[in-house]
Design an enzyme around this catalytic site. Structure first.
Site, PDB file in Angstrom:
ATOM      1  N   TYR A 275      49.070  45.793  45.441  1.00 26.06           N
ATOM      2  CA  TYR A 275      48.206  44.652  45.092  1.00 26.06           C
ATOM      3  C   TYR A 275      47.197  45.114  44.065  1.00 26.06           C
ATOM      4  CZ  TYR A 275      44.933  40.740  46.268  1.00 26.06           C
ATOM      5  OH  TYR A 275      44.111  39.635  46.254  1.00 26.06           O
TER       6      TYR A 275
ATOM      7  N   HIS B 207      32.307  38.801  51.160  1.00 26.12           N
ATOM      8  CA  HIS B 207      33.354  38.494  50.177  1.00 26.12           C
ATOM      9  C   HIS B 207      33.697  37.014  50.025  1.00 26.12           C
ATOM     10  CE1 HIS B 207      36.348  39.448  47.338  1.00 26.12           C
ATOM     11  NE2 HIS B 207      36.743  40.591  47.830  1.00 26.12           N
TER      12      HIS B 207
ATOM     13  N   THR C 228      40.894  34.752  42.140  1.00 26.56           N
ATOM     14  CA  THR C 228      41.727  35.911  41.830  1.00 26.56           C
ATOM     15  C   THR C 228      43.206  35.575  41.897  1.00 26.56           C
ATOM     16  OG1 THR C 228      41.694  36.515  44.161  1.00 26.56           O
ATOM     17  CG2 THR C 228      40.079  37.593  42.736  1.00 26.56           C
TER      18      THR C 228
END
Ligand SMILES: *[C@@H]1O[C@H](CO)[C@@H](O)[C@H](O)[C@H]1NC(C)=O
Ligand SMILES: *[C@@H]1O[C@H](CO)[C@@H](O)[C@H](O)[C@H]1NC(C)=O
EC number: 2.3.1.21
Length: 647
Positions: A464, A348, A477
């Site tokens: 979230y 990630h 993001t």
């Protein structure tokens, strides 16, 4: 003045470079400089706006509004007092530094986000950080494992070549606003290198092979013959040779990759002790310097719409496998199952899901529509039998190292065994019907999740939802806090069951408008969480502590959600090929007693969900939550009295 130097370095990355290596303890990541003269992919980069720093008062107002529905009056007044105190006393100083940073840095968030959220994490990245992506599940390509891999690896390297030549069109938001492409740079030739305090990303300008894992052994497969890329049929031959190779694993080899699945510090130490010289170093180099990692699995996986267990097991196989058959540090591992179905496990730190999604859309479409297979399921063409065989990697793994591998394996296995993953295809409707309710599909699903969560847990929680800030340079993001005052009002009214349909509709509309507005704010740089995160980082550099920021940053996200974006590139007409649907992917639970939910609004008529939780929590149950989601979607659609028959 260690802190001063560090602060300077992070506020002014360009200056610290000029000051030389004493200030640059972290190796610089090799990112190509982007010039405005480039034709395609990066041509908009320099014209993209910079992410603005919001004002502290706006952020705090939005923050307080977002937590209001989650707190009772007393708790709220405590929060409010803390926030105001922070706003008046400490915030102006922190904000000043942040604004300074925003003048110098391309993006005031992204370097810190990468470092503190991803690279400094010391817990396993498997399940906690890496995520997965699934294959087309409603069509059959070929059942030959090596052939599928032949086409797909060929398609991936074709994509890489286009990336090199910038022949990929930048993705446009709403079809008109170009989105930042910088995250694509490290898609290939990239690995995460473990360190004691922080990991780093290593990206190479050269990489002409892939590393392959099969039945406990590692191999190196060249992708080129001379300067030309191997054809799919040649790649198939090479992978078939690996499948046919009967040699057993060397001592310690089978579970070696568990090092990348356990604690980072243990891995960093083992890497230094056992892998910094000789054939171990050479073999590890081969993996770390590969274009990407390939896993040839011995299991079969598929999707059976009448049995959710299949898709869930498929997801778990991609999320963690057996803890030692993916190289979790590589930018991604391409997994191909015995029956030719496949998927990705993605690290990630280097980028967010839409980036790998872009590659994936290209690969899936190229495989089916451009490359294809013979009647017997092989890649097209004739193989060149004279190609040198793939090389087995050689290891010398002493017993102490085997013990370390075993410990990492046990840590990883406990983590993997605790993941409850429930994946299902919601068949009743999709985007088509939601649009008839005249609302945004994403808001519809998010509000359904709120209703489902309340029915599941009897309460609301901090939620979230990931959104993108790629309309700004080097944007990644932002969080949409999608449990809002308006959504809770709607959910409460639904649960009470005494309201008229018209009232519920109107409450739903308010919740939906609020959600869309929050989403827009997040996308346009007026979010809450990245700003607070950066203020927190500045406070750490300055060595001051704010009780307010400490509280905000430690609040758990018990519901963490993400929509998988699709059709970033139109390579085929989805109306003509309605079965060419990929279910997106998923990720592990973010909180010990929370849920992770990823969803793909796939075409007009269906939605795929991937829900994760931990077996060790008695409060959560992914399957139960999934059933609540199904019911919530149906109940909300029912409010608008649209049914599939009208569509
Ligand atoms: C990765 O390696 C290939 C082959 O050596 C090279 O052509 C390409 O530029 C590299 N990719 C990136 C994004 O650096
Ligand atoms: C939250 O909603 C309630 C009722 O819907 C309203 O009375 C209240 O003012 C709202 N509070 C905030 C902070 O928006």
């Amino acid at each position: 003045m260690r802190f001063g130097a560090q602060l300077l370095k992070s506020l002014f990355p360009c200056i610290s470079l000029a000051l030389g290596p004493t200030l640059c303890s972290v190796p610089q990541i090799c990112v190509r400089l982007v010039s405005s003269g480039r034709p395609m992919l990066y041509s908009f980069q320099t014209s993209l706006p910079k992410l603005p720093v919001p004002s502290v008062s706006d952020t705090i107002r939005r923050y307080l509004e977002s937590v209001r529905p989650l707190l009772d009056d007393k708790e709220y007044h405590h929060k409010e007092a803390l926030a105001k105190d922070f706003q008046n006393k400490m915030a102006p100083r922190l904000q000043k530094y942040l604004i300074l940073k925003s003048w110098w840095a391309t993006n005031y968030v992204s370097d810190w986000w990468e470092e503190y959220i991803y690279l400094r994490g010391r817990t396993p990245i498997m399940v906690n950080s890496n995520y997965y992506v699934m294959d087309f599940v409603l069509i059959k390509n070929t059942e030959l494992q090596a052939a599928r891999l032949g086409n797909v690896v060929h398609a991936m390297i074709t994509y890489r070549r286009r990336l090199d030549r910038e022949q990929i069109k930048p993705v446009m938001a709403l079809g008109i606003v170009p989105m930042c492409s910088y995250q694509m740079e490290r898609m290939f030739n990239t690995t995460r290198i473990p360190g004691k305090e922080t990991d780093v990303l290593q990206h190479l300008a050269e990489s002409r092979h892939v590393a392959v894992y099969h039945k406990g052994r590692f191999f190196k497969v060249w992708l080129y013959e001379g300067s030309s890329l191997l054809k799919p049929r040649d790649l198939e031959l090479q992978f078939q040779r690996i499948l046919d190779d009967p040699s057993p694993p060397q001592p310690g080899e089978e579970r070696l990759a568990a090092l990348t699945a356990g604690g980072r510090v243990e891995w960093a130490q083992a890497r230094q002790t056992f892998f910094s010289s000789g054939r171990n170093k050479a073999s590890l180099d081969t993996i770390e310097r590969a274009a990407f990692f390939v896993a040839l699995d011995e299991e079969c996986h598929c999707h059976d719409p009448t049995d959710d267990a299949c898709l869930s097991l498929y997801g778990k196989a991609l999320l963690h496998g057996n803890c030692c058959n993916r190289w979790f540090d590589k930018s991604f591992t391409l997994v191909v199952f015995k029956n030719g179905k496949m998927g990705l496990n993605t690290e990630h730190a280097w980028a967010d899901a839409p980036i790998i999604g872009h590659l994936w859309e290209f690969v899936l479409a190229t495989d089916v529509f451009h490359l294809g297979y013979t009647d017997t399921g092989h890649c097209l063409g004739t193989p060149n039998a004279a190609l040198p065989h793939p090389q087995r990697l050689q290891w010398d793994i002493p017993e102490q190292c085997q013990a370390v591998i075993e410990r990492s394996y046990q840590v990883a296995k406990a983590l993997a065994d605790d993941v409850e993953l429930y994946c299902f295809q919601f068949l009743s409707f999709g985007k088509g019907l939601i649009k008839k309710c005249r609302t945004s599909p994403d808001a519809f699903v998010q509000i359904s999740l709120q209703l489902a969560h309340f029915r599941d847990r009897g309460k609301f929680c901090l939620t979230y939802e990931a959104s993108m800030t790629r309309m700004f340079r080097e944007g990644r993001t932002e969080t949409v806090r999608s449990c809002t005052n308006e959504s809770t009002a709607f959910v409460k009214a639904m649960v009470e069951g005494t309201h008229k349909k018209a009232d519920l509709q109107s409450l739903f509309r308010k919740a939906s408008e609020k959600h869309q507005n929050m989403y827009r704010l997040a996308m346009t740089g007026a979010g809450i969480d990245r700003h607070l995160f950066c203020l927190y980082v500045v406070s750490k550099y300055l060595g001051v502590s704010s009780p307010f920021l400490a509280e905000v940053l430690s609040e758990p996200w018990r519901l963490s959600t993400s929509q998988t974006t699709q059709f970033q590139i139109r390579m085929f007409d989805p109306n003509k090929y309605p079965n060419h649907l990929a279910p997106g992917g998923g990720f592990g639970p973010v909180a010990d007693d929370g849920y992770g939910v990823s969803y793909m609004i796939a075409g007009e008529d269906t939605i795929f969900f991937h829900i994760s939780s931990k077996f060790s929590s008695s409060e959560t149950n992914a399957q139960r939550f999934g059933n609540h989601i199904r019911q919530a979607l149906l109940d909300i659609a029912d409010l608008f009295q649209v049914s599939k028959a009208d569509s």
